[in-house]
Design a protein around this motif. Structure first.
Motif, PDB file in Angstrom:
ATOM      1  N   ALA A 347       6.881  29.211  34.133  1.00 25.88           N
ATOM      2  CA  ALA A 347       7.526  30.000  35.181  1.00 25.88           C
ATOM      3  C   ALA A 347       6.537  30.983  35.807  1.00 25.88           C
ATOM      4  O   ALA A 347       6.525  31.172  37.033  1.00 25.88           O
ATOM      5  CB  ALA A 347       8.730  30.752  34.609  1.00 25.88           C
ATOM      6  N   LEU A 348       5.709  31.611  34.979  1.00 29.59           N
ATOM      7  CA  LEU A 348       4.736  32.566  35.499  1.00 29.59           C
ATOM      8  C   LEU A 348       3.689  31.870  36.362  1.00 29.59           C
ATOM      9  O   LEU A 348       3.267  32.405  37.397  1.00 29.59           O
ATOM     10  CB  LEU A 348       4.065  33.302  34.334  1.00 29.59           C
ATOM     11  N   ILE A 349       3.278  30.670  35.959  1.00 28.08           N
ATOM     12  CA  ILE A 349       2.309  29.905  36.744  1.00 28.08           C
ATOM     13  C   ILE A 349       2.888  29.553  38.112  1.00 28.08           C
ATOM     14  O   ILE A 349       2.222  29.676  39.149  1.00 28.08           O
ATOM     15  CB  ILE A 349       1.891  28.641  35.979  1.00 28.08           C
ATOM     16  N   HIS A 350       4.147  29.103  38.140  1.00 26.98           N
ATOM     17  CA  HIS A 350       4.770  28.736  39.409  1.00 26.98           C
ATOM     18  C   HIS A 350       4.965  29.950  40.314  1.00 26.98           C
ATOM     19  O   HIS A 350       4.760  29.869  41.527  1.00 26.98           O
ATOM     20  CB  HIS A 350       6.106  28.042  39.153  1.00 26.98           C
ATOM     21  N   SER A 423      18.710  24.590  29.275  1.00 20.16           N
ATOM     22  CA  SER A 423      18.260  25.650  30.169  1.00 20.16           C
ATOM     23  C   SER A 423      18.202  26.958  29.398  1.00 20.16           C
ATOM     24  O   SER A 423      18.703  27.062  28.274  1.00 20.16           O
ATOM     25  CB  SER A 423      19.193  25.784  31.383  1.00 20.16           C
ATOM     26  N   ALA A 424      17.582  27.961  30.012  1.00 20.06           N
ATOM     27  CA  ALA A 424      17.471  29.291  29.423  1.00 20.06           C
ATOM     28  C   ALA A 424      17.448  30.308  30.552  1.00 20.06           C
ATOM     29  O   ALA A 424      17.090  29.987  31.689  1.00 20.06           O
ATOM     30  CB  ALA A 424      16.220  29.411  28.559  1.00 20.06           C
ATOM     31  N   ASP A 425      17.827  31.530  30.257  1.00 16.90           N
ATOM     32  CA  ASP A 425      17.865  32.579  31.274  1.00 16.90           C
ATOM     33  C   ASP A 425      16.484  32.801  31.878  1.00 16.90           C
ATOM     34  O   ASP A 425      15.460  32.695  31.199  1.00 16.90           O
ATOM     35  CB  ASP A 425      18.353  33.894  30.659  1.00 16.90           C
ATOM     36  N   VAL A 426      16.485  33.136  33.156  1.00 15.23           N
ATOM     37  CA  VAL A 426      15.253  33.413  33.879  1.00 15.23           C
ATOM     38  C   VAL A 426      14.898  34.897  33.732  1.00 15.23           C
ATOM     39  O   VAL A 426      15.764  35.764  33.843  1.00 15.23           O
ATOM     40  CB  VAL A 426      15.409  33.045  35.366  1.00 15.23           C
ATOM     41  N   ASP A 427      13.634  35.167  33.485  1.00 15.03           N
ATOM     42  CA  ASP A 427      13.138  36.542  33.420  1.00 15.03           C
ATOM     43  C   ASP A 427      12.640  36.920  34.812  1.00 15.03           C
ATOM     44  O   ASP A 427      11.481  36.693  35.173  1.00 15.03           O
ATOM     45  CB  ASP A 427      12.016  36.647  32.388  1.00 15.03           C
ATOM     46  N   PHE A 428      13.519  37.512  35.626  1.00 16.78           N
ATOM     47  CA  PHE A 428      13.170  37.822  37.006  1.00 16.78           C
ATOM     48  C   PHE A 428      12.059  38.859  37.105  1.00 16.78           C
ATOM     49  O   PHE A 428      11.207  38.785  38.005  1.00 16.78           O
ATOM     50  CB  PHE A 428      14.412  38.304  37.759  1.00 16.78           C
ATOM     51  N   VAL A 429      12.059  39.829  36.191  1.00 15.72           N
ATOM     52  CA  VAL A 429      11.002  40.839  36.231  1.00 15.72           C
ATOM     53  C   VAL A 429       9.649  40.194  35.957  1.00 15.72           C
ATOM     54  O   VAL A 429       8.638  40.522  36.594  1.00 15.72           O
ATOM     55  CB  VAL A 429      11.298  41.966  35.234  1.00 15.72           C
ATOM     56  N   ALA A 430       9.606  39.253  35.025  1.00 18.25           N
ATOM     57  CA  ALA A 430       8.348  38.562  34.736  1.00 18.25           C
ATOM     58  C   ALA A 430       7.877  37.759  35.944  1.00 18.25           C
ATOM     59  O   ALA A 430       6.676  37.703  36.228  1.00 18.25           O
ATOM     60  CB  ALA A 430       8.523  37.647  33.523  1.00 18.25           C
TER      61      ALA A 430
END
Length: 523
Positions: A347-350, A423-430
C-alpha cells in the motif's frame, strides 16, 4: 481486486472483524510436521490451495500474513481473483460481495464529476489526460464515470487513454465487455492488453498488472481512482512483546558453525520488541491444551474449523525489525506489550507511486550522484489527482482487521483459502505519509467519511433528478440505494467507508480544498 464488499452493515463493523488470539509458534520436530500424508489417513483439505499452502509451510515453516493473503487472492492456480470458475462471479447479489458502484450508478457518476471539477480547478489543460483505475472489478465504476465525463465535451476530448490495473484474466474480460463492447477485439501489447473505448474510438483502454509498468511522462495528467483496492493488499501483522535483548555477535569469533550461540546473561532486562504474527497449519486434532486462533464467538457457529492459525514468532523476523520502525505512530505503541499493528508495504509503495506521478519526485527520490541512468526529464507543473475510496479507521493504526467474506457473510480468513475473499482495514494516515514523503509536489486531503463526500459532491441532488417522474417502486429502489451509500449509522457505509484525495501542491494555491473535501467547484 480488493471490496462496499459485502453486506457492510455487519462485515465492516470493526467489532465484527476477526480478533485472532495468537499462539506462540515453536518449530516442530521433522517427524511431527503436518502434511496431507503424515498419517495413515491423508488429511482432507478444503481447497487445492489449502493443500499447497500446508505443504509449503511444512517444508519452510510458518509464513507471513502478507504471503498468505497474496497466495489466497492472486495465486496463479487457485487464487480468489485469478482463478476462473464457470458460473461464479465474486461481485453482485449472486457473488460474495457487492460494491458501491454496483449499488448505485450515482457513485461512479460522482467520481467522474470529481475528476471534471479537479480538471477545471487546475486550469482546464487541453490534452494529455490519462484516466487510471486500480482494481476495476467488473468495470462498473469506470463505465459510469466515463459516461458522465462524456457530457463534459471539453474535458472528454483531453483524455488520451484509460488504464486499468488488473491482475485477473476473468475480470479483464468482464471489463472489456462493459467498457469496449462484447465484440470489440483485445490485443496483447508489451505492457498488457489493449482495446478501444465504446465512448470514443480514439480512446484506447489499456490493461496492465502494475502501475509501474506504465511509463512516467511528466507531460501527462493522471486522474487516478482506487476504490476498494488498498483493503485487499497484503498486510504484515506485528505484536509488541517484552523479551530479552538480542545477543550481539562477538567481534572475536572462536566458536564453530555447529556450536549454538551463548545464551544472553540472566540479568539482562526484558525490553519491548516487535514480533511478527505468522500463519501456520492448525493441527488435525488439537489437544485440549492447544491454543486456537479464534474464540467460539469469533467464528460463525456452523462454520468448519480453521485449517490455519496465527502464531507469534519466537524471534524477530526481518520484517519485524524494519517495518514497525518506519513511523513514529508505530514506535509510540512499541512500549505497550500486547499492542498489535498491521502494515502493508504494498500500500505504501502504491501511494508513493501515485504521488510521484501527480507531483513529481521529491527530495528523497532524487537521482544518486553515482547513477549511470539518464537524468530525469525537466520538472513540470504538478497536475492530476487521485481519489482513494475504501474502509478503515480515520487516524489510528489498524489492528485485528483481517477478515474473510463469502456469499455476503463473514467467514474465517484462515479457512478455505482461495474460495474466500480476504481484506483488511486501510491505514489512511500511512497512505498520506507515504505520498508526502515521495513527492514535494502533492497535498493530501482527508480522509472524510464517504457520506460526507457523496453529499458534498451533490449526490442528493443527482438522486432527486433521477427519480423525478418515476413509478413508486423504481423511485424507492434508487432512493434506498442512495441511503445505503450515505448511511452514517455505526456500521453504515457512509461512515465506515472513507475518501482520501491526493492533489497537486501548486505555488500560491497551497491548501486548496478539493470539492467533496470542503472545497467548491471552480468555474
Amino acid at each position: 481486486m480488493r471490496a462496499a464488499r459485502q453486506s457492510a452493515a455487519r462485515l465492516l463493523d470493526p467489532a465484527c472483524a476477526f480478533q485472532h488470539a495468537p499462539v506462540r509458534w515453536r518449530p516442530p520436530l521433522r517427524s511431527a510436521r503436518w502434511s496431507s500424508t503424515a498419517s495413515s489417513s491423508p488429511r482432507q483439505w478444503s481447497t487445492p490451495l489449502a493443500k499447497s499452502l500446508a505443504e509449503a509451510i511444512a517444508t519452510t515453516g510458518p509464513i507471513s500474513v502478507a504471503s498468505y493473503m497474496r497466495q489466497c487472492l492472486t495465486a496463479p492456480e487457485g487464487g480468489y481473483y485469478t482463478t476462473r470458475n464457470e458460473g461464479r462471479d465474486q461481485f453482485g447479489a449472486r457473488g460474495d460481495f457487492i460494491t458501491s458502484p454496483e449499488i448505485s450508478q450515482v457513485f461512479g457518476e460522482l467520481v467522474g464529476v470529481w475528476f471534471v471539477a479537479e480538471w477545471m480547478a487546475q486550469g482546464r489543460q487541453n490534452e494529455g489526460v490519462h484516466m487510471i483505475e486500480f482494481g476495476p472489478g467488473r468495470g462498473t465504476l469506470m463505465d459510469d464515470a466515463l459516461r458522465t465525463i462524456s457530457n463534459f465535451k471539453q474535458f472528454a476530448h483531453t483524455i488520451e487513454a484509460v488504464y486499468l490495473i488488473e491482475a485477473s484474466p476473468a475480470l479483464r474480460q468482464a471489463q472489456k465487455r462493459l467498457l469496449c463492447g462484447e465484440d470489440a477485439p483485445m490485443e496483447e501489447i508489451d505492457i498488457g492488453y489493449r482495446s478501444t473505448s465504446k465512448y470514443s474510438p480514439s480512446i484506447p483502454i489499456v490493461w496492465c498488472e502494475d502501475i509501474r509498468l506504465l511509463p512516467r511522462d511528466p507531460s501527462k495528467t493522471p486522474f487516478i481512482v482506487a476504490h476498494e483496492f488498498f483493503d485487499a493488499l497484503p498486510i504484515h501483522v506485528f505484536q509488541s512483546v517484552m523479551a530479552p535483548p538480542p545477543v550481539s555477535p562477538s567481534k572475536n569469533i572462536t566458536t564453530t558453525i555447529t556450536e549454538p550461540p551463548p545464551p544472553p546473561p540472566q540479568s539482562a532486562p526484558a525490553i519491548p520488541q516487535w514480533r511478527e504474527l505468522l500463519v501456520s497449519v492448525t493441527p488435525p486434532s488439537p489437544s485440549p491444551t492447544t491454543a486456537t486462533t479464534s474464540s467460539a464467538t469469533a467464528r460463525p457457529r456452523d462454520s468448519p474449523p480453521d485449517e490455519f492459525q496465527l502464531a507469534l514468532s519466537p524471534t524477530p523476523t526481518p520484517h519485524s525489525q524494519y517495518l514497525p520502525e518506519t513511523s513514529p505512530r508505530y514506535k509510540a505503541l512499541k512500549p505497550r506489550p500486547g499492542s498489535t499493528i498491521e502494515i502493508s508495504p504494498d500500500a505504501l509503495i502504491h501511494a508513493a507511486e501515485i504521488a510521484v506521478r501527480i507531483g513529481g519526485p521529491g527530495p528523497s527520490a532524487a537521482r544518486p550522484a553515482c547513477s549511470t541512468s539518464p537524468p530525469p526529464p525537466p520538472p513540470v507543473r504538478p497536475s492530476g489527482a487521485a481519489l482513494v475510496l475504501d474502509y478503515g479507521p480515520p487516524a489510528t493504526v489498524p489492528a485485528g482487521s483481517l477478515r474473510g467474506v463469502a456469499a455476503h457473510a463473514r467467514v474465517s480468513p484462515l479457512a478455505r483459502p482461495g474460495a474466500v475473499d480476504l481484506s483488511a482495514d486501510v491505514d489512511f494516515v500511512a497512505l498520506a505519509e507515504a505520498a508526502l514523503r515521495a513527492s514535494a509536489g502533492v497535498e493530501v486531503h482527508g480522509p472524510v467519511e464517504q457520506g460526507f463526500w457523496l453529499e458534498g459532491m451533490g449526490g442528493g441532488e443527482r438522486v432527486a433528478a433521477l427519480v423525478r417522474g418515476l413509478a413508486e417502486a423504481r423511485r424507492e429502489r434508487i432512493e434506498g440505494a442512495w441511503k445505503r451509500l450515505v448511511d452514517r449509522g455505526p456500521v453504515g457505509m457512509g461512515r465506515v467507508y472513507k475518501a482520501l484525495a491526493i492533489v497537486p501542491c501548486v505555488e500560491g494555491r497551497e491548501g486548496r480544498r478539493p470539492v467533496g473535501f470542503g472545497g467548491d467547484v471552480e468555474v
